[in-house]
Every structure is written in C-alpha cells, then in structure tokens.
Design a protein around this motif. Sequence first.
Motif, short mmCIF file in Angstrom:
data_model
loop_
_atom_site.label_atom_id
_atom_site.label_comp_id
_atom_site.label_asym_id
_atom_site.label_seq_id
_atom_site.Cartn_x
_atom_site.Cartn_y
_atom_site.Cartn_z
N PRO A 50 0.81 -1.23 0.00
CA PRO A 50 0.00 0.00 0.00
C PRO A 50 0.84 1.27 0.00
CG PRO A 50 0.03 -1.00 2.18
CD PRO A 50 0.72 -1.97 1.27
N ALA A 51 0.33 2.26 -0.71
CA ALA A 51 0.94 3.59 -0.69
C ALA A 51 0.31 4.46 0.38
CB ALA A 51 0.78 4.26 -2.06
N GLY A 72 6.40 -4.14 7.87
CA GLY A 72 5.60 -3.10 8.47
C GLY A 72 4.88 -3.58 9.72
N GLY A 73 4.01 -2.76 10.21
CA GLY A 73 3.21 -3.06 11.39
C GLY A 73 2.00 -2.16 11.40
N GLY A 74 1.32 -2.11 12.53
CA GLY A 74 0.16 -1.25 12.64
C GLY A 74 -0.91 -1.87 13.49
N ARG A 75 -2.15 -1.55 13.16
CA ARG A 75 -3.24 -2.15 13.90
C ARG A 75 -4.45 -2.37 13.01
NH1 ARG A 75 -5.86 1.47 18.58
NH2 ARG A 75 -7.21 2.84 17.36
N LEU A 76 -5.15 -3.44 13.33
CA LEU A 76 -6.40 -3.78 12.66
C LEU A 76 -7.53 -3.32 13.57
CD1 LEU A 76 -7.81 -5.40 10.31
CD2 LEU A 76 -7.84 -7.32 11.92
N GLU A 77 -8.37 -2.42 13.08
CA GLU A 77 -9.48 -1.90 13.86
C GLU A 77 -10.77 -2.57 13.41
OE1 GLU A 77 -9.36 2.28 13.16
OE2 GLU A 77 -7.60 2.61 14.44
N SER A 78 -11.61 -2.91 14.38
CA SER A 78 -12.90 -3.51 14.06
C SER A 78 -13.88 -3.19 15.18
CB SER A 78 -12.77 -5.04 13.91
OG SER A 78 -12.57 -5.66 15.17
N MET A 79 -15.13 -3.64 15.01
CA MET A 79 -16.14 -3.42 16.04
C MET A 79 -15.81 -4.18 17.33
SD MET A 79 -19.22 -5.72 14.45
CE MET A 79 -19.09 -4.92 12.85
N PHE A 80 -14.81 -5.08 17.27
CA PHE A 80 -14.41 -5.83 18.45
C PHE A 80 -13.29 -5.14 19.22
CE2 PHE A 80 -15.96 -8.77 15.22
CZ PHE A 80 -16.94 -9.44 15.93
N GLY A 81 -12.75 -4.05 18.65
CA GLY A 81 -11.63 -3.35 19.26
C GLY A 81 -10.38 -3.49 18.43
N GLY A 88 5.64 -10.51 10.56
CA GLY A 88 5.63 -11.91 10.97
C GLY A 88 4.29 -12.39 11.47
N ASP A 89 3.34 -11.50 11.64
CA ASP A 89 2.01 -11.88 12.13
C ASP A 89 1.11 -12.37 11.01
OD1 ASP A 89 2.50 -11.35 14.79
OD2 ASP A 89 1.45 -9.43 14.81
N GLU A 104 1.92 1.13 9.58
CA GLU A 104 3.06 1.98 9.88
C GLU A 104 4.23 1.55 9.00
OE1 GLU A 104 3.74 1.33 13.98
OE2 GLU A 104 1.89 2.31 14.66
N GLY A 105 4.91 2.52 8.42
CA GLY A 105 6.05 2.21 7.57
C GLY A 105 5.63 1.67 6.22
N ASP A 106 6.62 1.19 5.48
CA ASP A 106 6.37 0.61 4.16
C ASP A 106 5.92 -0.83 4.34
OD1 ASP A 106 7.04 2.95 2.83
OD2 ASP A 106 9.14 2.39 2.62
N ALA A 107 4.63 -1.03 4.36
CA ALA A 107 4.09 -2.36 4.64
C ALA A 107 4.03 -3.20 3.36
CB ALA A 107 2.70 -2.24 5.25
N THR A 108 4.19 -4.50 3.55
CA THR A 108 3.92 -5.49 2.51
C THR A 108 3.07 -6.58 3.14
OG1 THR A 108 6.00 -5.04 1.34
CG2 THR A 108 4.89 -7.12 0.86
N LEU A 109 1.92 -6.84 2.55
CA LEU A 109 0.97 -7.81 3.09
C LEU A 109 0.74 -8.91 2.06
CD1 LEU A 109 -1.70 -5.23 4.39
CD2 LEU A 109 0.27 -6.15 5.65
N VAL A 110 0.78 -10.15 2.52
CA VAL A 110 0.42 -11.29 1.68
C VAL A 110 -1.03 -11.64 2.00
CG1 VAL A 110 0.92 -13.69 1.08
CG2 VAL A 110 2.79 -12.12 1.68
#
Length: 327
Positions: A50-51, A72-81, A88-89, A104-110
């Motif tokens: 993502p850009a 990268g890292g960050g957080r997943l937000e949802s109705m559960f918190g 690595g997650d 956060e940062g230059d993320a790469t997601l599979v």
Amino acid sequence: VEEPPVELLEHEPLRHRHLRSGRIPRAGDPVTGRVRLLVNGDVAFGVCRPAERESGFYKNADGDDLVYVHEGGGRLESMFGPLEFRAGDYLVIPRGVIHRFVVEGDATLVTIESASGMEIPRRYRNEYGQLLEHAPYCERDVRVPRELETHDERGTFRVRIRARGVVTVYEYPFHPFDVVGWDGFLYPWAISIHDFEPITKSIHAPPPAHQMFEAHSLVVCSFVPRMLDYHPEAVPIPYNHSNLDSDEVLFYCNDQFGSRKGIEVGSITLHPSGLPHGPQPGAVEASLGKTRTEELAVMLDTFRPLQMTRAAAEIEDEAYSWSWKTT
C-alpha cells in the motif's frame, strides 16, 4: 460498485513459475491496493504494497481473509476493538467483520482470501476444540482484541462490502464501530509465524509437518528456522517429488531457502500439480553436512488448480522454469 475485475490468463502452458512481488508498485491502501496473482474458486492469493497508511472500512462477506504481514506493522481496527500487529504476524479476519487497517512504515501484506472458514487444523485440536500438546502452537500464542473502543459519531461513513464477487459501497449515517459490547467466538485474531514450533525428524519431514491453517480445499504452512534432518546419512533438503493432488505456492520471507536458487526476498513460486520439482542443480551437494536452516516462508497448497492473472504475468521471471537444467 467499485473495483475492476481480475483478468485471468487462459490456456497457459503447464510450467513452474517465479513471481517477483517486489516489482509490484506501491498503490492504494491495505485493501484497495491488493493485487491478486493466483486464483481459483476456493481462494485468491495476492500481495499488497500500500501507498496509503489507512484503508477505508471494509467487509468481506464472501469468505475469510488471512493476511500475512511481511513488512511493516500497525493495527487492525474492528467493532471488536483494535488488534496490534507487526512483521511476521498472521491476521485471521472472519467473513462479515467490518474492519480497517492502519499501517506503519512501508508495509507489505500477503493476502489469502478464502471462500471458506480459515481454521486451526483439526488434528491439532481435541473434541472440545482445545489445542493438543503435540500442536506446533498453543492458545497463549493467539492474540485477540482486548479493549472495546466505541465511536459514538454521526456522519457519512463509507463501507466497502465484498459479496458475490463484487464490491459495493454503502454509506452509513453512523460510525460502523458504534457498539456497546460483543460476545461469542467470531472475532479477528493474530498469531506470529515466529511462535510456530517446528517439528523436526531424523529424515525429511514432508509439508504437513509445517501446517499452520486449513480451509476447504487448501492448507497454509509456515517454514521457519529449525534443525535439519539429523540421520547420519540424511540429505537435509526436500527430495524430488510430484504434486499429484495440489498446486504449491511459496512466498519467501527471506532468501535462505536451501533447495531454491535465484530466489529473493518477496519471491513467489508456483509449482503446479502434474510436474515434478525438487532441489535445483547443486542444492543437494551444498546441503550436505548442514545442521540448521534459517529459512522463513509461507506456503499455500490448493487442491484445485490455480490460474494466473495478468498482474502475475507482469512480474514473472520466465527463466525460472528452466533453472533445473544442468546444461
């Protein structure tokens, strides 16, 4: 309705493939930036670079999403918190959960978008669902949302809903996370690839020893640093074999995979059913005497054939299928 259709390649020759995901340009957000590379009726495998830092609100009503955080890292937000994540997650997002990513940062997601539920393998659980002692991870390794963040806001909130293969945008007059509590066992959760305890043997352990998740007609495995085969006469890398029942996809999180050459961080290989594959020339000899591997990779095995997309063809290393030749 948003999102262009995925363009599939028809009548492609049967051959081994190497895709270089690092060539995918950064674009979109952690949802709209997903590039689907290999698909069938059960699953879509892709990569997102993502850009933009934040995604909009999103709900997949067609199936479960499994997202591996390569960088990268960050957080997943949802109705559960909120659910914090880092490189690595794995993030397991059940169908129907409205959520958004903040990276956060230059993320790469599979991304592994499954039409069926993404579950812990049945053989790891007892009749009550508890993880057994031989399982390669335990309940303590699982992270779930812990604190509810309520959003009592009015306004216009756009939610992208994937259903029946298309994305429709709905506008909510209230915040999608405006809830006072939740109960039950359907919620997003995270587990790190680094918490996977490898199973080692005196001779080669086939891929089921590395299994992390299962869904209908597919499995996901984690290859992690571990001791190699320790029989005195063992050849400590995989033997040549044919996939008769599955297509094998590997995402290489580093370049330490002993049986492959020409692989870089972020490489993806597809070894389709019907063709033999194994160590490339020189790999067996180079492995002799080694006692440990530092490889890190995510594998998807599908029990129905995968089709390549036009986006995959644009990042393919076409020389890979000839890399087993010795002359």
